[in-house]
Enzyme design. Structure first.
Site, mmCIF file in Angstrom:
data_model
loop_
_atom_site.group_PDB
_atom_site.id
_atom_site.type_symbol
_atom_site.label_atom_id
_atom_site.label_comp_id
_atom_site.label_asym_id
_atom_site.label_seq_id
_atom_site.Cartn_x
_atom_site.Cartn_y
_atom_site.Cartn_z
ATOM 1 N N LYS A 50 0.810 -1.222 0.000
ATOM 2 C CA LYS A 50 0.000 0.000 0.000
ATOM 3 C C LYS A 50 0.845 1.274 0.000
ATOM 4 O O LYS A 50 0.328 2.355 -0.260
ATOM 5 C CB LYS A 50 -0.949 0.012 1.201
ATOM 6 C CG LYS A 50 -2.122 -0.929 1.048
ATOM 7 C CD LYS A 50 -3.049 -0.825 2.243
ATOM 8 C CE LYS A 50 -4.282 -1.682 2.065
ATOM 9 N NZ LYS A 50 -5.200 -1.537 3.219
ATOM 10 N N CYS A 63 -1.299 1.468 6.141
ATOM 11 C CA CYS A 63 -1.762 0.536 7.169
ATOM 12 C C CYS A 63 -2.665 -0.513 6.550
ATOM 13 O O CYS A 63 -3.283 -0.283 5.517
ATOM 14 C CB CYS A 63 -2.568 1.263 8.240
ATOM 15 S SG CYS A 63 -1.662 2.508 9.134
ATOM 16 N N ASP A 64 -2.752 -1.626 7.218
ATOM 17 C CA ASP A 64 -3.766 -2.612 6.909
ATOM 18 C C ASP A 64 -4.186 -3.257 8.217
ATOM 19 O O ASP A 64 -3.381 -3.369 9.146
ATOM 20 C CB ASP A 64 -3.256 -3.673 5.926
ATOM 21 C CG ASP A 64 -4.399 -4.480 5.353
ATOM 22 O OD1 ASP A 64 -5.353 -3.862 4.841
ATOM 23 O OD2 ASP A 64 -4.368 -5.719 5.446
ATOM 24 N N THR A 65 -5.429 -3.645 8.289
ATOM 25 C CA THR A 65 -5.966 -4.267 9.494
ATOM 26 C C THR A 65 -6.641 -5.571 9.114
ATOM 27 O O THR A 65 -7.383 -5.626 8.132
ATOM 28 C CB THR A 65 -6.978 -3.332 10.180
ATOM 29 O OG1 THR A 65 -6.304 -2.122 10.527
ATOM 30 C CG2 THR A 65 -7.549 -3.965 11.441
ATOM 31 N N GLY A 100 -1.136 -3.451 10.716
ATOM 32 C CA GLY A 100 0.235 -3.285 10.250
ATOM 33 C C GLY A 100 0.489 -1.853 9.833
ATOM 34 O O GLY A 100 -0.422 -1.143 9.404
#
Length: 187
Positions: A50, A63-65, A100
């Site tokens: 990303k 970010c990633d969740t 993250g």
């Protein structure tokens, strides 16, 4: 200026609350998981992907969740029935939320993550349907928002902002990179 590579309104609100000078430029990527990919490997791959196009003069963050139950990733639901299925699976149980953080600055790429445990109320199908109709959680991993009043979350352990989608404790560890982007700071 910080470049936030995210469309998430919750991440935007968190950075605004920190009074940081930033702009949003999201990158569209394929978020499909690979066969036999461990949840944390997936989180790292997606968070760093990303970051998108790199610029040596700007601090990029992404970010990633993910919601993980029984070593299985529950991503954003694609439709109403998938949201029901996810919430039924989580009902009355505990799962882990990982967020993250990808950082790129001065040709260095870094990754960090945080985790939180979330405990759900036991809900029947009617309660689940009413929740989905009221909150439309189609943009949230696991089909829910921790911030939703009368939502499925009974309690949690760990960072609230991590569950919202921004691992703030990890972000604070990189304060040397971002402190100069505080509004009004001439450092």
């Amino acid at each position: 200026m910080i470049v936030l590579r995210s469309k998430s309104p919750r991440r935007k609100q968190i950075l605004e609350s920190l009074d940081l000078d930033f702009r949003i430029e999201s990158e569209d990527i394929d978020e499909s998981s690979l066969k036999d990919e461990h949840p944390l490997e997936y989180l790292k791959r997606i968070s760093l992907s990303k970051l998108g196009t790199r610029s040596k003069d700007e601090l990029l963050i992404s970010c990633d969740t993910i919601v993980v139950q029984e070593n299985s990733i529950l991503q954003k639901p694609e439709n109403f029935s998938q949201a029901i299925e996810m919430l039924e699976r989580l009902s009355g149980k505990t799962h882990i939320v990982y967020s993250g953080l990808g950082i790129y600055y001065n040709r260095l790429e870094q990754f960090a993550f945080d985790s939180s445990k979330v405990h759900f109320h036991t809900w029947n199908k009617e309660q689940i349907k009413k929740y989905i109709e009221r909150y439309s959680p189609f943009d949230k991993a696991g089909s829910y928002g921790v911030q939703d009043i009368e939502g499925p979350v009974q309690s949690f352990e760990g960072s609230y902002t991590n569950i919202l989608g921004f691992p703030i404790r990890m972000f604070f560890q990189y304060h040397e990179l971002w402190k100069k982007y505080l509004k009004g700071n001439q450092a």
